[in-house]
Design an enzyme around this catalytic site. Sequence first.
Site, PDB file in Angstrom:
ATOM      1  N   CYS A  58       0.855  -1.397   0.049  1.00  0.00           N
ATOM      2  CA  CYS A  58       0.008  -0.024  -0.139  1.00  0.00           C
ATOM      3  C   CYS A  58       0.749   1.267  -0.043  1.00  0.00           C
ATOM      4  O   CYS A  58       0.450   2.284  -0.367  1.00  0.00           O
ATOM      5  CB  CYS A  58      -1.030   0.079   1.120  1.00  0.00           C
ATOM      6  SG  CYS A  58      -2.042  -1.380   1.284  1.00  0.00           S
ATOM      7  N   HIS A 113      -3.372   7.132   2.237  1.00  0.00           N
ATOM      8  CA  HIS A 113      -3.918   5.978   1.664  1.00  0.00           C
ATOM      9  C   HIS A 113      -5.271   5.469   2.280  1.00  0.00           C
ATOM     10  O   HIS A 113      -5.351   5.800   3.541  1.00  0.00           O
ATOM     11  CB  HIS A 113      -2.739   4.736   2.132  1.00  0.00           C
ATOM     12  CG  HIS A 113      -3.221   3.414   1.686  1.00  0.00           C
ATOM     13  ND1 HIS A 113      -3.438   3.145   0.513  1.00  0.00           N
ATOM     14  CD2 HIS A 113      -3.395   2.390   2.597  1.00  0.00           C
ATOM     15  CE1 HIS A 113      -3.789   1.753   0.545  1.00  0.00           C
ATOM     16  NE2 HIS A 113      -3.721   1.164   1.779  1.00  0.00           N
ATOM     17  N   ASN A 119     -10.078  -0.006  -0.367  1.00  0.00           N
ATOM     18  CA  ASN A 119      -8.565  -0.057  -0.546  1.00  0.00           C
ATOM     19  C   ASN A 119      -7.917  -0.945  -1.858  1.00  0.00           C
ATOM     20  O   ASN A 119      -8.023  -1.861  -2.030  1.00  0.00           O
ATOM     21  CB  ASN A 119      -7.976  -1.187   0.584  1.00  0.00           C
ATOM     22  CG  ASN A 119      -6.605  -0.824   0.732  1.00  0.00           C
ATOM     23  OD1 ASN A 119      -5.643  -0.524  -0.218  1.00  0.00           O
ATOM     24  ND2 ASN A 119      -5.914  -1.359   1.785  1.00  0.00           N
TER      25      ASN A 119
END
Length: 332
Positions: A116, A256, A286
């Site tokens: 990520c 994020h 996500n």
Amino acid sequence: MTKIRAAITGVAGYLPPYILNNEELSRMVDTTDEWIMTRIGIKERHILKEPGKGSSDMGAEAVKLLLAKTNTLPGDIDLLICPTVTPDHVFPATANIISHKTGITNAFSFDVNAACSGFLYALQIASQFIETGYRKKVIVVGAEKMSSITDYTDRTTCPLFGDAAAAVLLEPTTDEVGVMDAILHSDGVGLTHLHMKAGGSVKPASHDTVDAREHYIYQEGQAVFKWAVSKMADVSVEMMEKHNLTPDNLAWLVPHQANLRIIDATGNRMGLPPEKVMINIQKYGNTTSATIPLCLWELENKLHKGDNLILAAFGGGFTWGSVWLKWAYDPK
Ligand SMILES: CC(C)(COP(=O)(O)OP(=O)(O)OC[C@H]1O[C@@H](n2cnc3c(N)ncnc32)[C@H](O)[C@@H]1OP(=O)(O)O)[C@@H](O)C(=O)NCCC(=O)NCCS
């Protein structure tokens, strides 16, 4: 000598059309819209359903849009970097495939695996290539088909992830804009808490690994959550203190998008009002290395030249970091 920096001069995104909402998910596993909204903050996510399509197909769409939007010829791109944890193949690199699909023939290209935090790692790598003068037009394209490694029988992970790609063009500038600083970290202790059990060299794919459902994301949610909350906030505050950035002179936190509670905690630690924190997790979930450029794409019309942005991420590895970016152009 005037300092050369890397400035983002365009951004584009691609979302596959199919939308998987919480209502449909609650028919697949034992969950509810209420649980997902309260614990994570995701309402729906886009899923690439077309058989035979992978991350490179979404990445190529984002890159084509970016080239068109910035009036850039594919032949003028001299480096393409693809952060991804869902490459089309173990090899060759998805970046090579995206370049091929978009007519980028004069560039070298490679993937970055930092989960990520991949977009931030790739942004800093791209920025270094530009600052040294080695490359002039660089694309960073986060492309992730997270649905290909998500176990849709596991209620603890399947609500979290979505598919998407988003790309930025970076070019040299001598103005006081662009990538100003990056603080990046990693700690291999993260392997225990977040990984895919099989399919790599330690445990190659076999009938047994498939039967044991080992080709999906394995996550110890609470441990990852604790790490994410503290590290993402710490590294963002560290960036603020290092450069005298304050809630007043910062325009946006672009975090994020893994869990709304992690985003809120980070914004709060930085002392930012909610209207300065970019949030679109409810629509996309996500999407790993695509979340931050997707946010920039959505924010684009609200950003002005000189705006101070902090980009922040935490992910598998563990990896984490923050980037201080001064936006390089006004809304068009
Ligand atoms: C995954 C995550 C949302 C789980 O939330 P949580 O509050 O930690 O939940 P827990 O894992 O403690 O589970 C609490 C309970 O909810 C249950 N639960 C888990 N998923 C559920 C779901 N989708 N629907 C309903 N209940 C669920 C659990 O089984 C557990 O039940 P129990 O108490 O009876 O055992 C959260 O831990 C998280 O966001 N972690 C970090 C994710 C992340 O940032 N990943 C990084 C990749 S970048």
